[in-house]
Design a protein around this motif. Structure first.
Motif, PDB file in Angstrom:
ATOM      1  N   ARG A   1       0.897  -1.023   0.106  1.00 15.96           N
ATOM      2  CA  ARG A   1      -0.260  -0.017   0.018  1.00 15.96           C
ATOM      3  C   ARG A   1       0.768   1.258   0.077  1.00 15.96           C
ATOM      4  NH1 ARG A   1       0.228  -1.688   5.249  1.00 15.96           N
ATOM      5  NH2 ARG A   1       0.382  -0.054   6.956  1.00 15.96           N
ATOM      6  N   ILE A   2       0.323   2.294  -0.444  1.00 19.55           N
ATOM      7  CA  ILE A   2       1.250   3.619  -0.633  1.00 19.55           C
ATOM      8  C   ILE A   2       0.736   4.428   0.720  1.00 19.55           C
ATOM      9  CG2 ILE A   2       1.522   5.681  -1.926  1.00 19.55           C
ATOM     10  CD1 ILE A   2       0.629   4.117  -4.240  1.00 19.55           C
ATOM     11  N   THR A   3       1.575   4.136   1.708  1.00 14.12           N
ATOM     12  CA  THR A   3       1.417   4.930   2.930  1.00 14.12           C
ATOM     13  C   THR A   3       1.714   6.431   2.912  1.00 14.12           C
ATOM     14  OG1 THR A   3       3.402   4.201   3.819  1.00 14.12           O
ATOM     15  CG2 THR A   3       1.576   3.163   4.626  1.00 14.12           C
ATOM     16  N   LEU A   4       2.470   6.784   1.910  1.00 14.10           N
ATOM     17  CA  LEU A   4       2.750   8.046   1.818  1.00 14.10           C
ATOM     18  C   LEU A   4       2.996   8.505   0.346  1.00 14.10           C
ATOM     19  CD1 LEU A   4       5.605   9.906   3.883  1.00 14.10           C
ATOM     20  CD2 LEU A   4       5.692  10.183   1.245  1.00 14.10           C
ATOM     21  N   ALA A   5       2.289   9.677   0.039  1.00 14.05           N
ATOM     22  CA  ALA A   5       2.675  10.064  -1.547  1.00 14.05           C
ATOM     23  C   ALA A   5       2.285  11.590  -1.470  1.00 14.05           C
ATOM     24  CB  ALA A   5       1.679   9.322  -2.445  1.00 14.05           C
ATOM     25  N   ALA A   6       3.385  12.511  -1.321  1.00 12.24           N
ATOM     26  CA  ALA A   6       2.870  13.896  -1.154  1.00 12.24           C
ATOM     27  C   ALA A   6       3.971  14.777  -2.084  1.00 12.24           C
ATOM     28  CB  ALA A   6       3.251  14.168   0.356  1.00 12.24           C
ATOM     29  N   ALA A   7       3.349  15.595  -2.556  1.00 15.83           N
ATOM     30  CA  ALA A   7       4.132  16.697  -3.323  1.00 15.83           C
ATOM     31  C   ALA A   7       4.564  17.912  -2.351  1.00 15.83           C
ATOM     32  CB  ALA A   7       3.239  17.330  -4.262  1.00 15.83           C
ATOM     33  N   LEU A   8       5.806  18.136  -2.341  1.00 18.69           N
ATOM     34  CA  LEU A   8       6.568  19.027  -1.511  1.00 18.69           C
ATOM     35  C   LEU A   8       6.928  20.362  -2.104  1.00 18.69           C
ATOM     36  CD1 LEU A   8       7.446  19.414   1.528  1.00 18.69           C
ATOM     37  CD2 LEU A   8       9.848  18.603   0.741  1.00 18.69           C
ATOM     38  N   TRP A   9       6.181  21.498  -1.800  1.00 11.07           N
ATOM     39  CA  TRP A   9       6.759  22.378  -2.372  1.00 11.07           C
ATOM     40  C   TRP A   9       7.736  23.110  -1.020  1.00 11.07           C
ATOM     41  CZ3 TRP A   9       5.694  28.110  -0.511  1.00 11.07           C
ATOM     42  CH2 TRP A   9       5.981  28.798  -1.417  1.00 11.07           C
ATOM     43  N   GLN A  10       9.167  23.639  -1.631  1.00  8.79           N
ATOM     44  CA  GLN A  10      10.082  24.306  -0.517  1.00  8.79           C
ATOM     45  C   GLN A  10      11.147  24.782  -1.286  1.00  8.79           C
ATOM     46  OE1 GLN A  10      12.406  21.183   1.693  1.00  8.79           O
ATOM     47  NE2 GLN A  10      11.752  22.517   3.631  1.00  8.79           N
ATOM     48  N   PRO A  11      10.818  26.297  -1.268  1.00  8.81           N
ATOM     49  CA  PRO A  11      11.663  27.163  -2.269  1.00  8.81           C
ATOM     50  C   PRO A  11      12.996  27.180  -1.232  1.00  8.81           C
ATOM     51  CG  PRO A  11       9.438  28.199  -1.874  1.00  8.81           C
ATOM     52  CD  PRO A  11       9.389  27.085  -1.112  1.00  8.81           C
ATOM     53  N   LYS A  12      13.922  27.396  -1.979  1.00  7.37           N
ATOM     54  CA  LYS A  12      15.407  27.284  -1.214  1.00  7.37           C
ATOM     55  C   LYS A  12      15.191  28.562  -0.184  1.00  7.37           C
ATOM     56  CE  LYS A  12      19.029  25.057  -3.754  1.00  7.37           C
ATOM     57  NZ  LYS A  12      20.203  25.194  -4.754  1.00  7.37           N
ATOM     58  N   GLU A  13      15.902  28.419   1.192  1.00  4.49           N
ATOM     59  CA  GLU A  13      16.124  29.405   1.958  1.00  4.49           C
ATOM     60  C   GLU A  13      14.649  30.001   2.320  1.00  4.49           C
ATOM     61  OE1 GLU A  13      18.964  29.904   3.051  1.00  4.49           O
ATOM     62  OE2 GLU A  13      19.923  28.706   1.288  1.00  4.49           O
ATOM     63  N   SER A  14      13.528  29.672   1.901  1.00  2.00           N
ATOM     64  CA  SER A  14      12.203  29.833   2.495  1.00  2.00           C
ATOM     65  C   SER A  14      11.845  29.075   3.832  1.00  2.00           C
ATOM     66  CB  SER A  14      11.237  29.527   1.432  1.00  2.00           C
ATOM     67  OG  SER A  14       9.693  29.710   1.902  1.00  2.00           O
ATOM     68  N   PRO A  15      11.357  29.856   4.626  1.00  2.00           N
ATOM     69  CA  PRO A  15      10.986  29.330   6.165  1.00  2.00           C
ATOM     70  C   PRO A  15       9.693  28.517   5.829  1.00  2.00           C
ATOM     71  CG  PRO A  15      10.210  31.751   6.009  1.00  2.00           C
ATOM     72  CD  PRO A  15      10.906  31.533   4.611  1.00  2.00           C
ATOM     73  N   ILE A  16       8.942  28.688   4.564  1.00  2.00           N
ATOM     74  CA  ILE A  16       7.628  28.083   4.570  1.00  2.00           C
ATOM     75  C   ILE A  16       7.763  26.850   3.705  1.00  2.00           C
ATOM     76  CG2 ILE A  16       5.277  28.395   3.761  1.00  2.00           C
ATOM     77  CD1 ILE A  16       5.561  31.044   4.584  1.00  2.00           C
ATOM     78  N   SER A  17       7.311  25.525   4.139  1.00  2.00           N
ATOM     79  CA  SER A  17       6.965  24.603   2.863  1.00  2.00           C
ATOM     80  C   SER A  17       5.862  24.169   3.257  1.00  2.00           C
ATOM     81  CB  SER A  17       8.110  23.293   3.376  1.00  2.00           C
ATOM     82  OG  SER A  17       7.827  22.897   4.809  1.00  2.00           O
TER      83      SER A  17
END
Lengths: 419, 228
Positions: A103-119
């Protein structure tokens, strides 16, 4: 978990795999798709009273047996400078003791700009609530078993609601399963999550909007089942990390067993509230960590004899019950400096079920499950970066019951290989 | 006037000495697809207080994969004299060991410094030196003498993605490859050498060469294949 597999039938699984493949295509065309994995093999035995919902060892497998505890395939696909895809495909013996389908327990698109404090994570991801969700891989877990909040099934079914006799009514992983859940099921959740680092290495906030509260077993698609999860993490001193977590939302799911009552009593109205705190104190060769979770459910009540309990004078209206418990654990880990790569750990944990009031009969101080205490000890050895082994012993007892090593114990040795 | 004459004589000796040494240069190539260092799970299961900890992939630990390539020449026809290095240092910064591979001569004392605002641990596994220094606060400097030769693999128990290697050599003739894979070993006395090309992800590639005084030898290597 078998309930989950019934829900997650072949068509759904194929859809998930196809979706994962489709999501991977842009990454494959632009960047190197990275596959890594982790396999954990287990040799274990349990006491005569072993039961998966009690000590995580199915009774039929209580004698010494060798099994594939977990086989994980991790996928990491950098899509662009800011986007990546993370996935975990998991095989395991969770539930019935036999190897489950993948089963797929995890499948996530992650947006994380470099040096950004937000993801930002979208999809199915590690739940931000608490500490253990980030330690659930066998290579990160000091012990072989999950803490009681994650591994001990309480008398709350996400299809039937409160059922104080349920712990003795079904066997997990069989057709007799009555759909019990844990305080915090699985460690993954589906939705969208924001991680905001307000002060680097000192303060962060995680907020997630998900499709079910933590004790829910199902991968809901019903948007009426909505929940919010939040965690504030901070580091008051270099030796002290602290987290405070909150979750509130729906947790019950539609099922043939509740078809007749759901029309007049939408199950989305039943909620779980969790408040948790976790901490890590570390110094030199010692680490003290743990978490405490208060959980409250509002739910209908079910009995084997009468089914769902209706209000007096209104057969269509279900009586709403409110029950709660406290669960927590404390781990102490010591790394002997003279034996590099080894650790010794002990754990004390407890689930305390708080009395509830029967709104139908106005009776107070009723019990709804058995409070339990568990003591564990573990020895771990890391042979190389990717190869490690651990041996863990635990014993547990209900309140008023003496610890008896022959009844409820587990002795589990786990061999973990990363690749 | 005497000083000028003395300086000229000294310069003559130095230029003569330089002329007697040889050099080896060339290019090291790595396979186009390297094995990934297990990035996926590390991103998802670790502490989220630090931006570097939540987003940095391990492949990004080094600016170039060639930074981990060490080329060394081991004399066979004579015994090389070498001294411990000074200022050998590994920093723990942004939950990464910097550099990832530190070449030293046998007997060198290495400083391992925590330059992060959170705890780090350092422990070793496998061959080489064995130690575990426990959790250490910011600015803590651990000093470890490397008496063995070969790899000493370093890990951090708190940040499982962190790893580094102290590569200890019994020769003073070694260099780190440049970002494009080229290398340049200078000041080698005449003699027979075993050339070794090291990268932590590949078997060591070696070859035997004979150097004449003043010779400039070209020698290319391909890691992941047999030596050229």
């Amino acid at each position: 978990m078998m309930q989950r597999f019934n829900f997650m039938n072949n068509t759904y699984r194929r859809f998930c795999i196809a979706a994962l493949f489709a999501l991977s295509l842009p990454a494959m065309s632009r960047a190197q798709l990275q596959f890594t994995g982790e396999a954990a093999f287990e040799l274990s035995l349990g006491g005569t009273n072993s039961n998966f919902i009690f000590n995580e060892i199915p009774n039929e497998f209580r004698f010494a047996h060798l099994a594939i505890n977990q086989f994980n395939l991790f996928v990491f696909a950098p899509i662009s400078e800011e986007w990546s895809l993370n996935a975990r495909v998991q095989f395991d013996i969770w539930g019935g003791g036999r190897l489950n389908p993948p089963r797929i327990t995890l499948a996530a698109a992650l947006w994380q700009p470099k040096e950004s404090p937000i993801s930002l994570s979208i999809g199915r991801f590690v739940s931000p609530f608490g500490l253990y969700a980030k330690r659930q891989l066998q290579s990160d877990n000091l012990f072989a078993s999950a803490p009681l909040a994650y591994g001990y099934f309480v008398n709350m079914s996400d299809r039937r609601g409160l059922w104080p006799a349920a712990g003795q009514s079904g066997i997990y992983g069989t057709t007799d399963d009555v759909g019990l859940s844990t305080v915090y099921f699985g460690g993954y959740t589906t939705g969208a999550s924001l991680n905001w680092i307000l002060i680097p290495d000192a303060l962060n906030v995680e907020i997630a909007v998900t499709n079910a509260a933590l004790s829910s077993q199902a991968d809901y698609t019903n948007l009426a089942n909505i929940a919010a999860i939040g965690r504030v993490g901070f580091q008051p001193a270099i030796f002290w990390q602290q987290g405070i977590s909150l979750c509130y939302g729906s947790f019950m799911q539609a099922d043939p067993v509740n078809n007749l009552v759901r029309g007049a009593n939408p199950f989305e109205q039943y909620r779980q509230l969790l408040i948790g705190t976790d901490a890590i104190f570390a110094y030199s060769f010692f680490e003290l960590s743990g978490e405490l979770i208060y959980s409250q459910w509002t739910a209908p009540r079910f009995t084997a004899a009468t089914g769902f309990i209706s209000a007096l004078g209104d057969a269509n209206k279900l009586v709403e019950y409110s029950v709660s418990n406290l669960s927590g654990y404390v781990d102490l880990k010591f790394e002997p400096p003279f034996l590099t790569g080894t650790y010794l750990a002990v754990r004390y944990e407890r689930v305390l079920f708080l009395p509830y009031r029967d709104a139908r009969t106005n009776t107070d101080n009723l019990g709804w499950d058995n409070s339990v205490t568990r003591l564990s000890a573990a020895l771990g050895v890391k042979f190389s970066k990717a190869v490690q082994a651990k041996l863990a012993f635990s014993d547990q007892a209900f309140d008023g019951q003496a610890f008896n090593a022959r009844d409820n114990f587990t002795l589990r040795s786990i061999f973990v290989v990363g690749f | 006037m005497r000083r000028i004459v003395a300086a000229l004589i000294l310069l003559l000796f130095i230029s003569d000495a330089v002329a007697q040494t040889a050099s080896i240069s060339g290019t090291v190539t790595l396979p186009s697809v390297q094995s990934a260092r297990g990035t996926a799970r590390g991103n998802l299961y670790r502490n989220r207080l630090s931006p570097a900890a939540s987003g940095t992939t391990e492949v990004a630990q080094t600016a170039s994969a060639y930074d981990d390539v060490i080329v060394s020449a081991h004399p066979i026809s004579f015994k090389a004299k070498f001294a411990p290095l000074s200022n050998a240092r590994i920093s723990q910064k942004n939950a990464t060991f910097i550099p990832h591979v530190l070449p030293v001569t046998q007997g060198t004392t290495v400083e391992i410094v925590n330059d992060d605002p959170f705890y780090h641990n350092v422990f070793t596994l496998g061959q080489g030196e064995r130690f575990n220094v426990g959790r250490r606060p910011t600015g803590d400097v651990q000093v470890k003498k490397v008496t063995s030769t070969g790899e000493t693999k370093l890990f951090c128990d708190i940040h499982t993605q962190m790893n580094a290697i102290i590569y200890s050599l019994d020769t003073p003739y070694f260099t780190r490859a440049k970002s494009g894979g080229s290398y340049d070993l200078k000041g080698l006395p005449e003699g027979t050498y075993e050339l070794r090309v090291y990268h932590p992800n590949f078997p060591i590639v070696n070859g035997r060469v004979e150097l004449k005084a003043g010779q400039a030898l070209q020698q290319n290597f391909a890691l992941g294949e047999s030596a050229q």
